[in-house]
Design a protein around this motif. Structure first.
Motif, PDB file in Angstrom:
ATOM      1  N   VAL A 135       0.853  -1.190   0.000  1.00 32.63           N
ATOM      2  CA  VAL A 135       0.000   0.000   0.000  1.00 32.63           C
ATOM      3  C   VAL A 135       0.886   1.237   0.000  1.00 32.63           C
ATOM      4  O   VAL A 135       2.077   1.178   0.328  1.00 32.63           O
ATOM      5  CB  VAL A 135      -0.948   0.034   1.222  1.00 32.63           C
ATOM      6  N   GLU A 136       0.298   2.367  -0.359  1.00 33.70           N
ATOM      7  CA  GLU A 136       1.011   3.635  -0.367  1.00 33.70           C
ATOM      8  C   GLU A 136       1.390   4.040   1.052  1.00 33.70           C
ATOM      9  O   GLU A 136       0.555   4.055   1.951  1.00 33.70           O
ATOM     10  CB  GLU A 136       0.141   4.722  -1.011  1.00 33.70           C
ATOM     11  N   ARG A 137       2.664   4.385   1.257  1.00 30.15           N
ATOM     12  CA  ARG A 137       3.159   4.721   2.588  1.00 30.15           C
ATOM     13  C   ARG A 137       2.735   6.123   3.024  1.00 30.15           C
ATOM     14  O   ARG A 137       2.630   6.416   4.227  1.00 30.15           O
ATOM     15  CB  ARG A 137       4.691   4.604   2.621  1.00 30.15           C
ATOM     16  N   LEU A 138       2.519   7.034   2.078  1.00 30.79           N
ATOM     17  CA  LEU A 138       2.181   8.427   2.395  1.00 30.79           C
ATOM     18  C   LEU A 138       0.823   8.794   1.778  1.00 30.79           C
ATOM     19  O   LEU A 138       0.732   9.654   0.892  1.00 30.79           O
ATOM     20  CB  LEU A 138       3.271   9.365   1.859  1.00 30.79           C
ATOM     21  N   PRO A 139      -0.252   8.162   2.222  1.00 29.59           N
ATOM     22  CA  PRO A 139      -1.552   8.373   1.568  1.00 29.59           C
ATOM     23  C   PRO A 139      -2.074   9.799   1.667  1.00 29.59           C
ATOM     24  O   PRO A 139      -2.819  10.249   0.785  1.00 29.59           O
ATOM     25  CB  PRO A 139      -2.470   7.386   2.283  1.00 29.59           C
ATOM     26  N   LEU A 140      -1.711  10.530   2.712  1.00 33.72           N
ATOM     27  CA  LEU A 140      -2.187  11.905   2.844  1.00 33.72           C
ATOM     28  C   LEU A 140      -1.437  12.849   1.910  1.00 33.72           C
ATOM     29  O   LEU A 140      -1.949  13.919   1.558  1.00 33.72           O
ATOM     30  CB  LEU A 140      -2.051  12.377   4.298  1.00 33.72           C
ATOM     31  N   VAL A 141      -0.235  12.466   1.521  1.00 35.49           N
ATOM     32  CA  VAL A 141       0.562  13.280   0.593  1.00 35.49           C
ATOM     33  C   VAL A 141       0.320  12.839  -0.842  1.00 35.49           C
ATOM     34  O   VAL A 141       0.188  13.667  -1.749  1.00 35.49           O
ATOM     35  CB  VAL A 141       2.066  13.168   0.935  1.00 35.49           C
ATOM     36  N   ARG A 142       0.260  11.524  -1.045  1.00 37.50           N
ATOM     37  CA  ARG A 142       0.159  10.974  -2.395  1.00 37.50           C
ATOM     38  C   ARG A 142      -1.103  10.127  -2.522  1.00 37.50           C
ATOM     39  O   ARG A 142      -1.062   8.927  -2.788  1.00 37.50           O
ATOM     40  CB  ARG A 142       1.429  10.161  -2.706  1.00 37.50           C
ATOM     41  N   ASN A 143      -2.230  10.800  -2.342  1.00 35.29           N
ATOM     42  CA  ASN A 143      -3.511  10.104  -2.425  1.00 35.29           C
ATOM     43  C   ASN A 143      -3.692   9.443  -3.784  1.00 35.29           C
ATOM     44  O   ASN A 143      -4.327   8.393  -3.895  1.00 35.29           O
ATOM     45  CB  ASN A 143      -4.653  11.081  -2.149  1.00 35.29           C
TER      46      ASN A 143
END
Length: 354
Positions: A135-143
């Motif tokens: 999964v994406e590690r930085l979902p709030l930055v790289r939604n």
């Protein structure tokens, strides 16, 4: 940093902002079969700006975008297989928390002197890790990257080597694998040393200095790799504070002329944070004087990761003038950039010749 030259970068940055809204076609930059000249572009965990990191699609995107090297971070499984994850704690990079069968594996450990709670690769066999998805590690930055959550499994180091060879053949240029040994002192302390397994993979695949460069923040790890006489270039990574875990030296001391000469006795590269290379600091010149190449980390496009002079607007996750930052560091004479956006770095490098 307002005194830094910004010619050409303003127009390029506008293109970058447009590209950010929809991941650009990777072939549009310096991919293909030709080998670009200028500083090396290293895909940080692949193309982490466009895909969940350490996945086959992230590495493939990076190479098609023009990356020369791809970087896997190495951690071990319970059965001592090297897999690629940013950290051995995997709650932020896999869907492990959604697997009720592994709920009892959640624990707290002390890793390099820090208390960390979560799920750890060393508590899973490779077969068990295969049931998880990245999964994406930085979902709030790289939604934008979260659309790929759950699509790919955890890769082994061997699989990254295999992929690099396949991509080299596809693009007609040699793609270098750039592994980092993560927390090597910690893993030695629990009976899962990284270096012997790394050496086995290198020897089994007959990797040469043209195929593989090994990096670590811990000099002792690089010395152990050097003792295997593999003939591979070594890269000493440098932090911005403190020192390598378990070593009686600080990064500040390692960055002095005397410290750099010591590094040059066992390594070929240093990898400092990009902020360590901005004048009046003299690390870049001092390293070159010691015979070391310099690869700066980590270049990203979002405002929150850019120096204030290169930000556009106030939204932290929006793209700023990333091209201006590349132009500055290329102008200073760095030998490589480690980047989450290898497509932007390759485009900036191509601009040096136009």
């Amino acid at each position: 940093m307002s005194q830094h030259p910004r010619r050409r970068s303003v127009l390029l940055a506008t293109a970058a902002v447009s590209a950010a809204s929809a991941a650009p076609a990777v072939a549009a930059t310096s991919g293909g079969t030709r080998r670009s000249h200028g500083p090396l572009v290293i895909g940080h965990r692949g193309a982490a700006g466009w895909r969940p990191e350490h996945t086959a699609s992230a590495y493939t995107f990076a190479v098609r975008a023009g990356a020369d090297w791809i970087e896997p971070d190495l951690v071990p499984t319970k059965d001592h297989v090297l897999v690629v994850r940013h950290e051995n704690e995997i709650s932020g990079t896999t869907d492990v928390a959604r697997h009720p069968e592994f709920a009892g594996r959640r624990t707290t450990k002390t890793v390099d002197g820090r208390s960390v709670t979560g799920w750890f690769t060393e508590d899973f066999t490779l077969a068990e890790l295969r049931t998880l998805r990245a999964v994406e590690r930085l979902p709030l930055v790289r939604n934008r990257n979260t659309v790929f959550d759950g699509r790919e499994r955890v890769m082994t180091f061997q699989e990254v080597v295999d992929l690099a060879r396949a991509l080299s053949k596809e693009h007609g240029r040699r793609i270098v694998v750039f592994p980092e040994t993560k927390h090597p002192t910690y893993f030695r302390s629990i009976g899962l040393p990284l270096e012997p397994e790394l050496v086995r993979v290198v020897r089994r695949n007959r990797l040469t200095a043209r195929d593989c460069v090994v990096q670590s923040f811990e000099p002792s790890s690089l010395h152990r790799v050097a003792e295997a006489r593999l003939g591979l270039p070594l890269w000493q990574a440098l932090g911005t504070s403190g020192g390598p875990y378990g070593h009686p030296v600080t990064y500040k001391e390692m960055s002095t002329p005397a410290g750099l000469r010591e590094i040059a006795s066992y390594a070929d590269w240093i990898g400092p944070d990009k902020s360590s290379l901005v004048p009046p600091l003299t690390l870049l010149a001092d390293a070159h004087a010691a015979g070391l190449k310099v690869g700066a980390y980590t270049f990203r496009a979002e405002n929150q990761y850019l120096p204030a002079a290169y930000r556009r607007g106030t939204a932290p996750a929006e793209f700023g003038d990333a091209f201006a930052e590349y132009a500055f560091h290329f102008g200073q004479g760095v030998d490589a950039v480690v980047t989450d956006f290898p497509d932007l770095a390759a485009t900036a490098r191509d601009g040096l010749r136009s």
